[in-house]
Design a protein around this motif. Structure first.
Motif, PDB file in Angstrom:
ATOM      1  N   LYS A  58      60.969-110.640  17.663  1.00 37.03           N
ATOM      2  CA  LYS A  58      61.491-110.771  16.304  1.00 37.03           C
ATOM      3  C   LYS A  58      62.861-110.127  16.247  1.00 37.03           C
ATOM      4  N   LEU A  59      63.757-110.745  15.497  1.00 33.61           N
ATOM      5  CA  LEU A  59      65.100-110.225  15.305  1.00 33.61           C
ATOM      6  C   LEU A  59      65.302-109.864  13.844  1.00 33.61           C
ATOM      7  N   LEU A  60      65.952-108.734  13.639  1.00 32.18           N
ATOM      8  CA  LEU A  60      66.330-108.292  12.301  1.00 32.18           C
ATOM      9  C   LEU A  60      67.816-107.964  12.307  1.00 32.18           C
ATOM     10  N   PHE A  61      68.501-108.318  11.237  1.00 35.55           N
ATOM     11  CA  PHE A  61      69.859-107.836  11.060  1.00 35.55           C
ATOM     12  C   PHE A  61      69.790-106.564  10.226  1.00 35.55           C
ATOM     13  N   ILE A  62      70.529-105.556  10.655  1.00 37.95           N
ATOM     14  CA  ILE A  62      70.720-104.351   9.852  1.00 37.95           C
ATOM     15  C   ILE A  62      71.881-104.673   8.932  1.00 37.95           C
ATOM     16  N   LYS A  63      71.661-104.498   7.635  1.00 41.82           N
ATOM     17  CA  LYS A  63      72.705-104.860   6.673  1.00 41.82           C
ATOM     18  C   LYS A  63      73.091-103.646   5.836  1.00 41.82           C
ATOM     19  N   GLU A  64      74.374-103.572   5.568  1.00 46.57           N
ATOM     20  CA  GLU A  64      74.884-102.597   4.618  1.00 46.57           C
ATOM     21  C   GLU A  64      75.563-103.389   3.518  1.00 46.57           C
ATOM     22  N   ASN A  65      75.029-103.259   2.306  1.00 46.09           N
ATOM     23  CA  ASN A  65      75.562-104.017   1.162  1.00 46.09           C
ATOM     24  C   ASN A  65      75.730-105.495   1.496  1.00 46.09           C
ATOM     25  N   ILE A  69      75.542-105.609  10.068  1.00 43.12           N
ATOM     26  CA  ILE A  69      76.294-104.649  10.876  1.00 43.12           C
ATOM     27  C   ILE A  69      75.518-104.197  12.113  1.00 43.12           C
ATOM     28  N   GLY A  70      74.311-104.713  12.298  1.00 47.03           N
ATOM     29  CA  GLY A  70      73.525-104.309  13.450  1.00 47.03           C
ATOM     30  C   GLY A  70      72.387-105.274  13.709  1.00 47.03           C
ATOM     31  N   ILE A  71      71.725-105.051  14.841  1.00 48.12           N
ATOM     32  CA  ILE A  71      70.618-105.918  15.267  1.00 48.12           C
ATOM     33  C   ILE A  71      69.478-105.056  15.774  1.00 48.12           C
ATOM     34  N   ILE A  72      68.275-105.443  15.388  1.00 44.41           N
ATOM     35  CA  ILE A  72      67.065-104.883  15.988  1.00 44.41           C
ATOM     36  C   ILE A  72      66.276-106.060  16.537  1.00 44.41           C
ATOM     37  N   ALA A  73      65.936-105.992  17.815  1.00 38.80           N
ATOM     38  CA  ALA A  73      65.082-107.002  18.443  1.00 38.80           C
ATOM     39  C   ALA A  73      63.847-106.273  18.945  1.00 38.80           C
ATOM     40  N   TYR A  74      62.673-106.808  18.614  1.00 42.43           N
ATOM     41  CA  TYR A  74      61.448-106.139  19.053  1.00 42.43           C
ATOM     42  C   TYR A  74      60.327-107.128  19.301  1.00 42.43           C
ATOM     43  N   GLY A 101      72.388 -95.776  11.855  1.00 41.18           N
ATOM     44  CA  GLY A 101      71.319 -96.015  12.820  1.00 41.18           C
ATOM     45  C   GLY A 101      70.051 -95.270  12.452  1.00 41.18           C
ATOM     46  N   SER A 102      70.171 -94.033  12.037  1.00 39.50           N
ATOM     47  CA  SER A 102      68.994 -93.238  11.638  1.00 39.50           C
ATOM     48  C   SER A 102      68.327 -93.822  10.402  1.00 39.50           C
ATOM     49  N   ILE A 103      69.129 -94.217   9.430  1.00 40.58           N
ATOM     50  CA  ILE A 103      68.582 -94.821   8.210  1.00 40.58           C
ATOM     51  C   ILE A 103      67.866 -96.126   8.559  1.00 40.58           C
ATOM     52  N   ALA A 104      68.506 -96.956   9.381  1.00 45.13           N
ATOM     53  CA  ALA A 104      67.911 -98.234   9.773  1.00 45.13           C
ATOM     54  C   ALA A 104      66.635 -98.013  10.573  1.00 45.13           C
ATOM     55  N   LEU A 105      66.627 -97.012  11.449  1.00 42.35           N
ATOM     56  CA  LEU A 105      65.429 -96.735  12.251  1.00 42.35           C
ATOM     57  C   LEU A 105      64.270 -96.325  11.361  1.00 42.35           C
ATOM     58  N   HIS A 106      64.522 -95.476  10.369  1.00 44.78           N
ATOM     59  CA  HIS A 106      63.447 -95.077   9.451  1.00 44.78           C
ATOM     60  C   HIS A 106      62.900 -96.293   8.694  1.00 44.78           C
ATOM     61  N   ALA A 107      63.797 -97.162   8.244  1.00 41.81           N
ATOM     62  CA  ALA A 107      63.351 -98.382   7.553  1.00 41.81           C
ATOM     63  C   ALA A 107      62.543 -99.266   8.498  1.00 41.81           C
ATOM     64  N   PHE A 108      62.989 -99.364   9.746  1.00 37.50           N
ATOM     65  CA  PHE A 108      62.282-100.174  10.736  1.00 37.50           C
ATOM     66  C   PHE A 108      60.899 -99.594  11.025  1.00 37.50           C
ATOM     67  N   SER A 138      65.170 -88.675  17.218  1.00 38.66           N
ATOM     68  CA  SER A 138      64.355 -89.488  16.302  1.00 38.66           C
ATOM     69  C   SER A 138      62.865 -89.371  16.582  1.00 38.66           C
ATOM     70  N   GLY A 139      62.483 -88.473  17.493  1.00 33.55           N
ATOM     71  CA  GLY A 139      61.071 -88.214  17.750  1.00 33.55           C
ATOM     72  C   GLY A 139      60.454 -89.001  18.883  1.00 33.55           C
ATOM     73  N   TYR A 140      61.267 -89.680  19.675  1.00 33.61           N
ATOM     74  CA  TYR A 140      60.757 -90.450  20.802  1.00 33.61           C
ATOM     75  C   TYR A 140      60.702 -89.556  22.032  1.00 33.61           C
ATOM     76  N   THR A 141      59.639 -89.701  22.820  1.00 32.66           N
ATOM     77  CA  THR A 141      59.404 -88.876  23.994  1.00 32.66           C
ATOM     78  C   THR A 141      59.519 -89.717  25.257  1.00 32.66           C
ATOM     79  N   ASN A 142      60.194 -89.175  26.254  1.00 29.98           N
ATOM     80  CA  ASN A 142      60.322 -89.846  27.548  1.00 29.98           C
ATOM     81  C   ASN A 142      58.963 -89.781  28.251  1.00 29.98           C
ATOM     82  N   ILE A 143      58.385 -90.951  28.569  1.00 31.11           N
ATOM     83  CA  ILE A 143      57.058 -90.960  29.197  1.00 31.11           C
ATOM     84  C   ILE A 143      57.087 -91.375  30.663  1.00 31.11           C
TER      85      ILE A 143
END
Length: 163
Positions: A58-65, A69-74, A101-108, A138-143
């Motif tokens: 799935k692809l999401l565009f990160i939008k400001e107003n 301005i960004g892309i999330i693919a997951y 990026g932090s704001i978008a990550l929390h929303a994601f 952002s709380g992610y741990t290297n595994i």
């Protein structure tokens, strides 16, 4: 205001052009991952076909107003391990280091929780110290360490999404 908007047609010329603009604003990142500074629209279309149409990414565009301005693919569920994987999380260079990026990550992450995702993973190239710092903060741990599909040495990060 930062919002996330699903990309309805990842192969449309307008979508591919927008993706290229965002991706190519980071030539050093492209060089690190793909071993070349710029990605062509044809390469983006081919990758989208493989990842979105064949694998269910799935692809999401990160939008400001309302400006993309960004892309999330997951991948909601990676066929290999059944975990959600973030394949790409990128903000246009012109908007980097502003906290977007932090704001978008929390929303994601809120969105993933609504989709009943409890854990997510991603890979970060060993040379990507800025990315590694962002994910760690952002709380992610290297595994583990491994290689990605391009032969790059990467660290795999994981985060439990608490409800």
């Amino acid at each position: 205001m930062i919002t996330l908007e699903p990309v309805l047609d990842s192969a449309s010329p307008a979508s591919v052009e927008l993706q290229a603009s965002i991706l190519n604003s980071h030539p050093a990142f492209n060089l690190m991952v793909l071993h070349k500074e710029l990605i062509t629209p044809e390469e983006i279309t081919k990758e989208n076909k493989q990842n979105v149409l064949e694998m269910g990414e799935k692809l999401l565009f990160i939008k400001e107003n309302r400006q993309s301005i960004g892309i999330i693919a997951y991948l909601p569920s990676n066929p290999g391990d059944k975990h959600c994987w973030i394949g790409l999380f990128i903000v246009h260079r012109g908007f980097a280091r502003l906290g977007i990026g932090s704001i978008a990550l929390h929303a994601f992450e809120r969105r993933l929780k609504q989709e009943n995702v409890t854990k997510t993973r991603l890979a970060v190239q060993l040379e990507n110290l800025i990315g590694a710092s962002f994910w760690h903060k952002s709380g992610y741990t290297n595994i583990k360490s491994t290689k990605d599909q391009h032969g790059n040495r990467v660290n795999v990060y994981e985060k439990e999404l608490v409800r």
